[in-house]
Each structure stands twice: as C-alpha cells, then as structure tokens.
Design a protein around this motif. Structure first.
Motif, PDB file in Angstrom:
ATOM      1  N   HIS A  43       0.833  -1.203   0.000  1.00  0.00           N
ATOM      2  CA  HIS A  43       0.000   0.000   0.000  1.00  0.00           C
ATOM      3  C   HIS A  43       0.871   1.257   0.000  1.00  0.00           C
ATOM      4  O   HIS A  43       0.550   2.258  -0.653  1.00  0.00           O
ATOM      5  N   TYR A  44       1.963   1.200   0.729  1.00  0.00           N
ATOM      6  CA  TYR A  44       2.892   2.327   0.783  1.00  0.00           C
ATOM      7  C   TYR A  44       3.479   2.597  -0.599  1.00  0.00           C
ATOM      8  O   TYR A  44       3.598   3.758  -1.023  1.00  0.00           O
ATOM      9  N   ALA A  46       2.099   2.124  -3.432  1.00  0.00           N
ATOM     10  CA  ALA A  46       1.076   2.805  -4.231  1.00  0.00           C
ATOM     11  C   ALA A  46       1.019   4.293  -3.866  1.00  0.00           C
ATOM     12  O   ALA A  46       0.886   5.152  -4.742  1.00  0.00           O
ATOM     13  N   HIS A  47       1.138   4.585  -2.581  1.00  0.00           N
ATOM     14  CA  HIS A  47       1.168   5.986  -2.124  1.00  0.00           C
ATOM     15  C   HIS A  47       2.377   6.709  -2.709  1.00  0.00           C
ATOM     16  O   HIS A  47       2.260   7.856  -3.184  1.00  0.00           O
ATOM     17  N   GLY A  49       3.932   6.106  -5.465  1.00  0.00           N
ATOM     18  CA  GLY A  49       3.704   6.349  -6.874  1.00  0.00           C
ATOM     19  C   GLY A  49       2.832   7.566  -7.130  1.00  0.00           C
ATOM     20  O   GLY A  49       3.031   8.281  -8.122  1.00  0.00           O
ATOM     21  N   ARG A  50       1.879   7.824  -6.250  1.00  0.00           N
ATOM     22  CA  ARG A  50       1.009   8.990  -6.405  1.00  0.00           C
ATOM     23  C   ARG A  50       1.707  10.292  -6.033  1.00  0.00           C
ATOM     24  O   ARG A  50       1.350  11.366  -6.529  1.00  0.00           O
ATOM     25  N   GLU A  51       2.692  10.232  -5.146  1.00  0.00           N
ATOM     26  CA  GLU A  51       3.319  11.428  -4.609  1.00  0.00           C
ATOM     27  C   GLU A  51       4.578  11.871  -5.354  1.00  0.00           C
ATOM     28  O   GLU A  51       5.011  13.008  -5.220  1.00  0.00           O
ATOM     29  N   ARG A 231       8.703   4.523 -14.989  1.00  0.00           N
ATOM     30  CA  ARG A 231       7.895   5.131 -13.935  1.00  0.00           C
ATOM     31  C   ARG A 231       7.915   4.234 -12.708  1.00  0.00           C
ATOM     32  O   ARG A 231       8.064   3.017 -12.813  1.00  0.00           O
ATOM     33  N   TRP A 232       7.736   4.861 -11.538  1.00  0.00           N
ATOM     34  CA  TRP A 232       7.657   4.077 -10.318  1.00  0.00           C
ATOM     35  C   TRP A 232       6.486   3.113 -10.359  1.00  0.00           C
ATOM     36  O   TRP A 232       6.597   1.965  -9.971  1.00  0.00           O
TER      37      TRP A 232
END
Length: 232
Positions: A43-44, A46-47, A49-51, A231-232
C-alpha cells in the motif's frame, strides 16, 4: 521481532527511475524483516507512486521507522562522474551491524563519509580483515584478471545499480576477497543510485598519502541504464 529503520533512495528524473522494481523488492524485503506487514508495504508503494513528481530531478527517500512509513521528496544533489576513496585511520574492522540491509547503519556510514570528506575524498572505503568490502555509500566493483568482482555477498548491500547492469549487459558476477594492496592497483568503480557508475580515480591512505587509481576500461554504463528508466 526486529525493529530497526529501513530506508531507500533513488534518483528520479522527469518521473523515471532506473529499475524501480529492484528498489521495491529490496525495500519490501528489508521492511518486512524489520517488522512491517507485507501488505502495508505494498500500500505504501502505491502511495509513493502517487506522490512522486513527474518533472524535475529529485532524490526521494523511502523510510520505515519501525512503526510507520514516511516519504521525503528531496531535490537531487549534485552528481559526480568520478570518486575518490579514503581509507580511514583506525578503521580496520567493519563497523556495520547489518551490512546487507539499508538503514540500521546509516549513522555510522554517514560518519565515515564525513570523515572521508575531511580528508579530501568523496567517500570512505570499508576495510576489514585487510580486505576492501565496499564504500560507505556505494558498491565497489573491481576489474580483476578474472572479470568484474565485488567482495563476498555477506559484506554487501544488494546494489540496484549493479544488478540492473548485470541484467542489461549480461555481466557474469564474481565475488572474492579484495586485499587493500590489490584494490589500490586494480581499476575500480563506485556504484550508487544517485551517481550511477563512477570511476575510482584516487585513494587517500590513512597516512594522508594520495595514490592515483588505474583508469577503468569501460565507461557509459550509467547512460545506458537511464535509456531504460521507468515510472515508479
């Protein structure tokens, strides 16, 4: 259950990273070893990747502090093409507790790098048993008579840059003890996620004597790795 800090950092250029899969794999392994639930690590990611920014050059730091995750998106520091290594006086043993994990020994490694910089070097060589293991902030690769070699795996943090190059170029890995006197006369590179492949050009000995290093036979690995950044 082990509770120690785990970190990872990488160069991010225009939203792309060299082998993000290897960074995720190493951080996941180490964070779970240090007590983080595996699904929370996912989950981290994924976070993260958004940031992460998609423009500019950055040096993000991922961290598990033993109870929670953090992300510090830092501007990318200046990079270098060559490396000067210092062999610090009074440091004949490896000070790390967990050589294969990135995080628990950052303070002692930071102290070594600071001491090296005071002696006019970029980083410090870790020496134990008379053999060079790796740099405080990078993996050392030596161009020996039998091929490119590192110290034995027990002394190494798994290097994303090294593994990415092995996968890209098809290099055969060799591991063996590299005595200090041999290291001084062997072409070598210092590898890191920030600087990529940098040629070791000079050694600073405990006495303060400066010894030129042999020229490396190949350059250009860093540029080749970035052609496949993702990309991450």
């Amino acid at each position: 259950m082990t509770r120690v800090p785990i970190v990872d950092s990488f160069l991010l250029k225009e939203g792309r990273v060299v082998r993000p899969d290897l960074h995720r794999k190493r951080f996941h392994r180490d964070a779970v070893w240090a007590g983080a639930p595996g699904h929370d690590v996912d989950h981290y990611f994924a976070h993260v990747g958004r940031e992460l920014p998609v423009h500019g050059e950055w040096f993000p730091k991922l961290q598990w502090d033993g109870s929670d995750f953090h992300l510090d998106v830092r501007p990318a520091p200046p990079r270098r093409d060559t490396t000067t290594l210092a062999v610090l006086p009074g440091r004949e043993t490896d000070p790390r507790r967990h050589p294969a994990v990135k995080g628990p020994d950052l303070h002692v490694l930071g102290d070594m790098r600071n001491a090296a910089r005071e002696r006019g070097a970029d980083d410090a060589a870790i020496v134990s048993g008379g053999c060079v293991r790796e740099a405080a902030n990078g993996t050392l690769i030596f161009a020996t008579d039998t091929g490119l070699a590192t110290a034995p795996d027990d002394y190494l943090l798994p290097s994303v840059t090294w593994q990415a190059t092995v996968d890209e170029v098809g290099i055969v890995k060799h591991t063996r003890d590299i005595p200090l006197d041999e290291a001084l006369r062997t072409p070598a590179w210092c590898l890191s996620a920030l600087h990529g492949w940098t040629a070791v050009t000079r050694w600073v000995l405990p006495s303060g004597e400066q010894v030129p290093a042999p020229d490396v036979p190949w350059r250009g690995f860093t540029r080749r790795l970035w052609t496949r950044a993702e990309r991450w």
